[in-house]
Every structure is written in C-alpha cells, then in structure tokens.
Enzyme design. Structure first.
Site, PDB file in Angstrom:
ATOM      1  N   ASP A  70      29.098 -25.757 -33.400  1.00  0.00           N
ATOM      2  CA  ASP A  70      29.803 -26.919 -32.860  1.00  0.00           C
ATOM      3  C   ASP A  70      29.579 -27.067 -31.355  1.00  0.00           C
ATOM      4  O   ASP A  70      29.266 -26.097 -30.666  1.00  0.00           O
ATOM      5  CB  ASP A  70      31.317 -26.773 -33.082  1.00  0.00           C
ATOM      6  CG  ASP A  70      31.712 -26.903 -34.546  1.00  0.00           C
ATOM      7  OD1 ASP A  70      30.815 -27.020 -35.409  1.00  0.00           O
ATOM      8  OD2 ASP A  70      32.927 -26.893 -34.819  1.00  0.00           O
ATOM      9  N   HIS A 120      30.829 -34.691 -34.257  1.00  0.00           N
ATOM     10  CA  HIS A 120      31.965 -33.821 -33.925  1.00  0.00           C
ATOM     11  C   HIS A 120      32.872 -34.561 -32.927  1.00  0.00           C
ATOM     12  O   HIS A 120      33.367 -33.983 -31.970  1.00  0.00           O
ATOM     13  CB  HIS A 120      31.406 -32.530 -33.329  1.00  0.00           C
ATOM     14  CG  HIS A 120      32.408 -31.427 -33.137  1.00  0.00           C
ATOM     15  ND1 HIS A 120      33.293 -31.026 -34.112  1.00  0.00           N
ATOM     16  CD2 HIS A 120      32.670 -30.630 -32.062  1.00  0.00           C
ATOM     17  CE1 HIS A 120      34.040 -30.031 -33.640  1.00  0.00           C
ATOM     18  NE2 HIS A 120      33.689 -29.782 -32.401  1.00  0.00           N
ATOM     19  N   HIS A 124      35.414 -35.153 -28.170  1.00  0.00           N
ATOM     20  CA  HIS A 124      36.115 -33.944 -28.598  1.00  0.00           C
ATOM     21  C   HIS A 124      37.632 -34.090 -28.604  1.00  0.00           C
ATOM     22  O   HIS A 124      38.366 -33.109 -28.504  1.00  0.00           O
ATOM     23  CB  HIS A 124      35.687 -32.737 -27.738  1.00  0.00           C
ATOM     24  CG  HIS A 124      35.703 -31.424 -28.499  1.00  0.00           C
ATOM     25  ND1 HIS A 124      36.717 -30.497 -28.369  1.00  0.00           N
ATOM     26  CD2 HIS A 124      34.852 -30.909 -29.404  1.00  0.00           C
ATOM     27  CE1 HIS A 124      36.459 -29.460 -29.155  1.00  0.00           C
ATOM     28  NE2 HIS A 124      35.332 -29.692 -29.805  1.00  0.00           N
ATOM     29  N   HIS A 212      29.859 -21.563 -32.240  1.00  0.00           N
ATOM     30  CA  HIS A 212      29.799 -22.579 -31.195  1.00  0.00           C
ATOM     31  C   HIS A 212      28.531 -22.435 -30.372  1.00  0.00           C
ATOM     32  O   HIS A 212      27.997 -21.337 -30.226  1.00  0.00           O
ATOM     33  CB  HIS A 212      31.035 -22.482 -30.293  1.00  0.00           C
ATOM     34  CG  HIS A 212      32.291 -22.853 -31.024  1.00  0.00           C
ATOM     35  ND1 HIS A 212      32.958 -21.955 -31.829  1.00  0.00           N
ATOM     36  CD2 HIS A 212      32.945 -24.031 -31.125  1.00  0.00           C
ATOM     37  CE1 HIS A 212      33.998 -22.569 -32.384  1.00  0.00           C
ATOM     38  NE2 HIS A 212      34.014 -23.829 -31.976  1.00  0.00           N
TER      39      HIS A 212
HETATM   40 ZN   LIG Z   1      34.444 -28.369 -31.046  1.00  0.00          ZN
END
Ligand SMILES: [Zn+2]
Length: 245
Positions: A70, A120, A124, A212
């Site tokens: 991510d 995504h 954010h 991540h």
């Molecule tokens: Zn994220």
C-alpha cells in the site's frame, strides 16, 4: 456489546488470567483491549467473507498467495520493483491517487513489470468519514491517475483498512471490488525485518499479505519472506490472479 461480552465472558476475573498468573491493572487493561481488538477483527472478517464484492482470502486449493503493498508510489518504488524482479514474483500495489498522478512514469513501470495496480483513495482519507459523492470521487480520480485497471471491476483498498457498512455498500454497488487482506505483516509497527519474516512464517495457500511501500525494513525482509513461501511450495501471484480461478 462486544466490550460487555469480553468483560463478562472471555476474561477470567479481575486479576486472574488462568494458571495462577496475576496481572497488574495496566496489563489486564491491555489484554482486554487486545481481546476486544481480536474479537472485532474476527467479526469484521466474517462480514467481509460473506459479502459479495469483497476479497480477503483466496482459494486454498491452488497453493497460491498474494503479496500486496500500500501507499506508493514514492522514492523507494523503483527499489521495490527491482527486488521483486530479482525474486521473479509479481505483486499487487494499492496506489494513492495523488501520488500516482505526480509519478505517471512509475505507474507505467509497475504495469510494465507485470504487477497489478489498484486504488487506495486519492489522498488517503478514511472512506468511513466520507459521504457517497466524495468517496466515489476519491476512487474515480484515482482510477484516472492509474489509467484504468486490468479488467472487469476496478479494485480498491480502503486507506487504513477503514471501512464501515455504508462505505462498503457504496463501493460495491458502484462496481468496485474491495480488496482487504488475511495476513497483516504489521510492517507499520516495527522497523525490524526479522519481525516481518516471523509474521509471514505461517502464511498458507490463499493468504493475502499486507505490506507498505517506502520502508527499508519491508524491502529487506522480502527476499527471506519469498524464499520461505517458495520453500513451503507456495507461489506468489497478483491478487487478481489469486481470485481469478
Ligand atoms: Zn494506506
């Protein structure tokens, strides 16, 4: 209600955790919090597994797993792509729309190297805090920055994994596939590659692991994680391919 269930049913009295172990008030509170968190997670996972349009864990028969990353693209993206190239495994990247819009070269690069890219959120923000119009705008602006996705329904992973029933329904009825995960590497709570290797040690067929971008320790752990998976006879594929069967 969940808190009551834990207080009344799961914990074994104010100071006794079984086997005569006595905990301080602080330790007991922490344990109760952990139990509440895991009960909530179990209930949430049960909802996700039953909800059409949500993908969390793939089929277990195929001996395949998916690694997902991510929050890119960023200054380490090219290094992540190089490491994955060296390992010869594809992955799925959930990109922040605003970052993708400023790095079209990297967006092309993920795709060119055989990875799946998906949305995504544009900046954010937590989906559960947004109204329908703003939520769908976040997703469609991200789609534009990605230049579309593989095929069929576009995939999206909610920032922070934050999703309530309302935002879930908005996404699924608007044609999105919601991508969650079955194994959290917790690479946001450590900077030790060893912790990530242990977190992934029990990955099994069908698992979707959450990582991540932008973190040296995640990068450093990857070769060992992939080697362990391959030694267990598991093949890494994109999330799209994991669920395509
Ligand atoms: Zn994220």
């Amino acid at each position: 209600m969940i808190r009551n269930l834990v207080a009344d049913g799961v914990s074994q009295g104010p100071h006794d955790v079984g086997d005569g172990v006595r905990l301080s008030g602080g330790a007991r509170d922490r344990m109760n919090r952990d139990v509440v968190t895991s009960v909530r997670a179990l209930m949430k996972n049960a909802v996700f597994d039953a909800f059409p349009g949500v993908r969390r864990r793939g089929p277990t028969a195929s001996r395949r797993v998916a690694l997902t990353f991510d929050d890119g693209p960023d200054h380490l993206t090219e290094r992540y792509l190089d490491v994955l190239d060296e390992l010869g495994v594809p992955a799925t990247f959930f990109l922040v729309g605003g970052r993708a819009a400023s790095r079209p070269d990297l967006v092309r690069e993920y795709r060119r190297r055989g990875h799946q890219i998906a949305g995504h959120g544009y900046d954010h923000k937590r989906f559960s805090k947004l109204g329908r119009r703003e939520l769908l705008e976040q997703c469609s602006r991200t789609e534009a920055a990605l230049g579309g996705q593989l095929s069929g329904r576009p995939w999206v992973r909610p920032p922070h994994g934050s999703l309530d029933a309302t935002s879930l329904v908005y996404l699924v009825t608007s044609g999105y596939t919601v991508a969650m995960w079955s194994l959290d590497s917790r690479d946001y709570s450590t900077n030790r590659p060893d912790d990530l290797v242990s977190a992934c040690a029990h990955m099994a067929a069908g698992d979707v692991a959450l990582f991540h971008e932008g973190q040296q320790w995640t990068l450093d752990a990857l070769p060992r994680i992939v080697a362990d998976l391959q030694a267990s006879g598991l093949e890494c594929v994109t999330m799209h391919d994991l669920f395509a069967t």
